[in-house]
Design an enzyme around this catalytic site. Structure first.
Site, PDB file in Angstrom:
ATOM      1  N   ASP A  42     112.600  75.379 -18.806  1.00  0.00           N
ATOM      2  CA  ASP A  42     112.572  76.326 -19.921  1.00  0.00           C
ATOM      3  C   ASP A  42     113.979  76.514 -20.483  1.00  0.00           C
ATOM      4  O   ASP A  42     114.847  77.096 -19.818  1.00  0.00           O
ATOM      5  CB  ASP A  42     112.015  77.664 -19.425  1.00  0.00           C
ATOM      6  CG  ASP A  42     111.557  78.566 -20.547  1.00  0.00           C
ATOM      7  OD1 ASP A  42     111.901  78.295 -21.708  1.00  0.00           O
ATOM      8  OD2 ASP A  42     110.839  79.540 -20.268  1.00  0.00           O
ATOM      9  N   ASP A  43     114.226  75.985 -21.668  1.00  0.00           N
ATOM     10  CA  ASP A  43     115.518  76.134 -22.359  1.00  0.00           C
ATOM     11  C   ASP A  43     116.653  75.340 -21.716  1.00  0.00           C
ATOM     12  O   ASP A  43     117.828  75.683 -21.900  1.00  0.00           O
ATOM     13  CB  ASP A  43     115.956  77.608 -22.432  1.00  0.00           C
ATOM     14  CG  ASP A  43     115.119  78.443 -23.385  1.00  0.00           C
ATOM     15  OD1 ASP A  43     114.133  77.916 -23.941  1.00  0.00           O
ATOM     16  OD2 ASP A  43     115.438  79.632 -23.555  1.00  0.00           O
ATOM     17  N   CYS A  80     109.370  77.784 -27.402  1.00  0.00           N
ATOM     18  CA  CYS A  80     108.542  77.684 -26.207  1.00  0.00           C
ATOM     19  C   CYS A  80     107.037  77.686 -26.461  1.00  0.00           C
ATOM     20  O   CYS A  80     106.332  76.753 -26.076  1.00  0.00           O
ATOM     21  CB  CYS A  80     108.913  78.846 -25.291  1.00  0.00           C
ATOM     22  SG  CYS A  80     107.772  79.155 -23.970  1.00  0.00           S
ATOM     23  N   LYS A 134     105.062  79.461 -15.691  1.00  0.00           N
ATOM     24  CA  LYS A 134     104.991  80.236 -16.931  1.00  0.00           C
ATOM     25  C   LYS A 134     103.953  79.669 -17.898  1.00  0.00           C
ATOM     26  O   LYS A 134     103.912  78.472 -18.154  1.00  0.00           O
ATOM     27  CB  LYS A 134     106.384  80.229 -17.574  1.00  0.00           C
ATOM     28  CG  LYS A 134     106.441  80.723 -19.009  1.00  0.00           C
ATOM     29  CD  LYS A 134     107.856  80.663 -19.534  1.00  0.00           C
ATOM     30  CE  LYS A 134     107.904  80.850 -21.043  1.00  0.00           C
ATOM     31  NZ  LYS A 134     109.278  80.882 -21.556  1.00  0.00           N
ATOM     32  N   HIS A 136     102.628  81.548 -21.390  1.00  0.00           N
ATOM     33  CA  HIS A 136     103.176  81.916 -22.697  1.00  0.00           C
ATOM     34  C   HIS A 136     102.440  81.323 -23.900  1.00  0.00           C
ATOM     35  O   HIS A 136     103.038  81.049 -24.931  1.00  0.00           O
ATOM     36  CB  HIS A 136     104.673  81.574 -22.786  1.00  0.00           C
ATOM     37  CG  HIS A 136     105.399  82.454 -23.773  1.00  0.00           C
ATOM     38  ND1 HIS A 136     106.695  82.226 -24.187  1.00  0.00           N
ATOM     39  CD2 HIS A 136     105.000  83.585 -24.429  1.00  0.00           C
ATOM     40  CE1 HIS A 136     107.070  83.157 -25.054  1.00  0.00           C
ATOM     41  NE2 HIS A 136     106.048  84.005 -25.213  1.00  0.00           N
ATOM     42  N   HIS A 219     115.780  79.763 -18.566  1.00  0.00           N
ATOM     43  CA  HIS A 219     115.660  80.765 -19.632  1.00  0.00           C
ATOM     44  C   HIS A 219     116.363  82.057 -19.224  1.00  0.00           C
ATOM     45  O   HIS A 219     116.409  82.402 -18.044  1.00  0.00           O
ATOM     46  CB  HIS A 219     114.168  81.026 -19.886  1.00  0.00           C
ATOM     47  CG  HIS A 219     113.858  81.794 -21.129  1.00  0.00           C
ATOM     48  ND1 HIS A 219     114.217  83.120 -21.306  1.00  0.00           N
ATOM     49  CD2 HIS A 219     113.201  81.437 -22.252  1.00  0.00           C
ATOM     50  CE1 HIS A 219     113.784  83.530 -22.489  1.00  0.00           C
ATOM     51  NE2 HIS A 219     113.174  82.533 -23.088  1.00  0.00           N
ATOM     52  N   ASP A 277     111.327  72.350 -22.496  1.00  0.00           N
ATOM     53  CA  ASP A 277     110.393  72.749 -23.553  1.00  0.00           C
ATOM     54  C   ASP A 277     111.034  72.768 -24.935  1.00  0.00           C
ATOM     55  O   ASP A 277     110.346  72.680 -25.947  1.00  0.00           O
ATOM     56  CB  ASP A 277     109.746  74.103 -23.245  1.00  0.00           C
ATOM     57  CG  ASP A 277     110.736  75.257 -23.191  1.00  0.00           C
ATOM     58  OD1 ASP A 277     111.961  75.016 -23.092  1.00  0.00           O
ATOM     59  OD2 ASP A 277     110.284  76.420 -23.240  1.00  0.00           O
ATOM     60  N   ASN A 278     112.335  72.900 -24.994  1.00  0.00           N
ATOM     61  CA  ASN A 278     113.086  72.839 -26.257  1.00  0.00           C
ATOM     62  C   ASN A 278     114.554  72.679 -25.905  1.00  0.00           C
ATOM     63  O   ASN A 278     114.914  72.623 -24.727  1.00  0.00           O
ATOM     64  CB  ASN A 278     112.858  74.089 -27.132  1.00  0.00           C
ATOM     65  CG  ASN A 278     112.899  75.403 -26.381  1.00  0.00           C
ATOM     66  OD1 ASN A 278     111.898  76.106 -26.259  1.00  0.00           O
ATOM     67  ND2 ASN A 278     114.063  75.751 -25.835  1.00  0.00           N
ATOM     68  N   LYS A 308     118.078  75.533 -29.609  1.00  0.00           N
ATOM     69  CA  LYS A 308     116.756  76.155 -29.595  1.00  0.00           C
ATOM     70  C   LYS A 308     116.511  76.974 -30.862  1.00  0.00           C
ATOM     71  O   LYS A 308     117.385  77.670 -31.350  1.00  0.00           O
ATOM     72  CB  LYS A 308     116.647  77.073 -28.373  1.00  0.00           C
ATOM     73  CG  LYS A 308     115.352  77.876 -28.296  1.00  0.00           C
ATOM     74  CD  LYS A 308     115.339  78.806 -27.100  1.00  0.00           C
ATOM     75  CE  LYS A 308     114.062  79.651 -27.072  1.00  0.00           C
ATOM     76  NZ  LYS A 308     114.001  80.551 -25.899  1.00  0.00           N
TER      77      LYS A 308
END
Length: 484
Positions: A42-43, A80, A134, A136, A219, A277-278, A308
């Site tokens: 994540d990130d 995300c 996660k 989301h 994240h 994810d990004n 991001k």
């Protein structure tokens, strides 16, 4: 004597025919369904992995890369929720209404329940489906949760951002096992790794396994136990040091998962995919709901522009790799175009599943690219189509178009200018017009933005001339307390 020879000859012919038919049947027998372990960070910044030259050591992720294929032109969505909805459906977010922002804590909407999800398709193909981490893509109503969307098992968070030690958001615990609230001590990344390892250890082998391991790291909030931070002694800036510790923890858990697969004799039958994810966060407005405005944002996307939340390469070109012993050639660096929507058809086809469904998909089966090294068939990638902005890449030309005032148009020849430094829009008006027409055509087919509908509710018809918008009803009646 002659009759005996004739019978012997006929028997020989029958044997040969039988062997031939058996060989043909064997050739048509489908290959063994692979286990699939899909890991998403994540990130994590593009440059924040060892094999991209990072000062943060990631030996376990690096080992997967060197033992498999690095996907160096793999694009995700800039945020995300958008990436996760695309991964789960094989459809661009503007098809599903998930194209704007992310689902906020007080958001009442989610990925529509009539969308066929990846775990549903793999269950139909005979898989046991488990998710750790996660979600989301919908939290306010349990109909949007992982167990209701095709997963046999889920452990982790349903919101977008949690405290790594209290597992809470806005003072409310967001930590669940099979829809039931769980209160436990421990660092979130370690707990997710523990659960993934346990699932593999207890796997009975009766069905192929699909394990979706979605870490919250790295994240924000930037939190890591000191023993993880201490393993990056050359990084002294406090936020970068904490961020590095988060990635170290993540890498350790990846290593534990691979080790457990090997211990159980499953590694050679398992396709492992890893991606972020990004892009990494380069602006505080995309860092989440925590206040990080006074911090030095720690992520690095290397030479790629921005990060991001933006449609530049730094926001969308992400770390990605695939590893499958005996099927994917080790040490391969692949520069073919691949988008996160391609994961859906690729995994389903490799699993022997069906792509027949009511709604069309945007993804392309990349199995031959992964396993046979054939060129990517993708020539067009749509980064995003939103009311205020869009970006598309076609035949090497990338358009970034912002329609809100003051509007702007940028055109890049990506193969020659991957870092997006030279805007060629003024010199190529015909190409700009061509790509704008493509964007306009796609915009006409787009579903209304659920985020905008949820945020503005009854004002939407006045502002945008739209009616019957998803997520509009009762938008002001729910908040994070709506989570059971």
């Amino acid at each position: 004597m002659k009759l005996r020879r004739i019978f012997s000859l006929l028997a020989g012919i029958g044997l040969l025919v039988g062997v031939g038919l058996a060989g043909e049947a064997a050739a048509k027998t489908p290959a063994k369904q692979p286990n699939i372990v899909y890991i998403i960070a994540d990130d994590q910044g593009w440059a924040d992995v060892g094999y991209h030259g990072s000062d943060i050591k990631t030996p376990n992720i690096d080992a997967l890369a060197s033992g498999g294929m690095r996907l160096e032109q793999f694009h995700a969505q800039p945020l995300c929720t958008q990436t996760r909805s695309a991964l789960m459906t094989g459809r661009y977010p503007y098809r599903t209404g998930m194209q704007s922002a992310v689902i906020p804590s007080n958001g009442t909407y989610g990925l529509d329940t009539d969308e066929r999800t990846l775990p549903q398709a793999l269950k139909d193909a005979g898989y046991y489906t488990a998710m750790v981490g996660k979600w989301h893509i919908g939290h306010a109503d349990q109909k949007y949760w992982p167990r209701q969307r095709g997963f046999d098992y889920h452990f982790g968070a349903v919101l977008g951002e949690i405290d790594y030690f209290t597992h809470s958001a806005h003072g409310k615990t967001d930590w669940y096992r099979d829809n039931e609230l769980v209160r436990e001590d421990g660092y979130a990344t370690d707990l997710l790794g523990d659960d993934a390892v346990r699932l593999i250890r207890e796997y009975d082998g009766k069905k192929p396994m699909f394990l979706y391991l979605a870490f919250t790291a790295p994240h924000s909030p930037f939190q890591a136990p000191e023993h993880y931070q201490a393993r990056n002694p050359r990084i002294t800036e406090p936020t970068r040091r904490a961020y590095a510790g988060m990635i170290t923890a993540l890498d350790d858990q990846v290593g534990r998962v691979v080790a457990e697969l090997k211990k159980r004799g499953m590694l050679e039958d398992t396709l492992i995919v890893y991606q972020s994810d990004n892009g990494g966060v380069r602006s505080s407005k995309f860092a989440g709901e925590a206040d990080v405005s006074k911090l030095v944002l720690p992520a690095s996307n290397g030479p790629y522009r921005d990060g991001k939340g933006t449609l530049y390469e730094g926001g969308t070109r992400v770390i990605a790799l695939a590893n499958w012993k005996g099927h994917i050639k080790p040490g391969t660096v692949n520069n073919g175009q691949m988008h996160v929507v391609d994961v859906y058809p690729t995994l389903i086809k490799l699993a022997g599943g069906s792509l027949e469904q009511p709604k069309p998909i945007d993804g392309i089966d990349m199995g031959p690219m992964l396993t046979k090294g054939v060129p990517s068939p993708r020539t067009t990638t749509i980064y995003s189509v939103e009311p205020q902005q869009a970006a598309v890449l076609k035949d090497g030309w990338k358009l970034v178009w912002r329609t809100t005032l003051p509007s702007s148009v940028e055109l890049f020849e990506l193969a020659k200018d991957p870092y997006e430094q030279n805007n060629l829009a003024a010199a190529n008006p015909a190409k700009v017009a061509e790509l704008q027409q493509l964007v306009e055509a796609e915009a006409k087919t787009a579903a209304p933005s659920k985020f905008i509908a949820n945020a503005f509710g009854a004002m939407m018809p006045i502002l945008f001339g739209a009616t019957n918008l998803p997520g509009q009803e009762g938008a002001d009646e729910h908040d994070i307390d709506a989570i059971p």
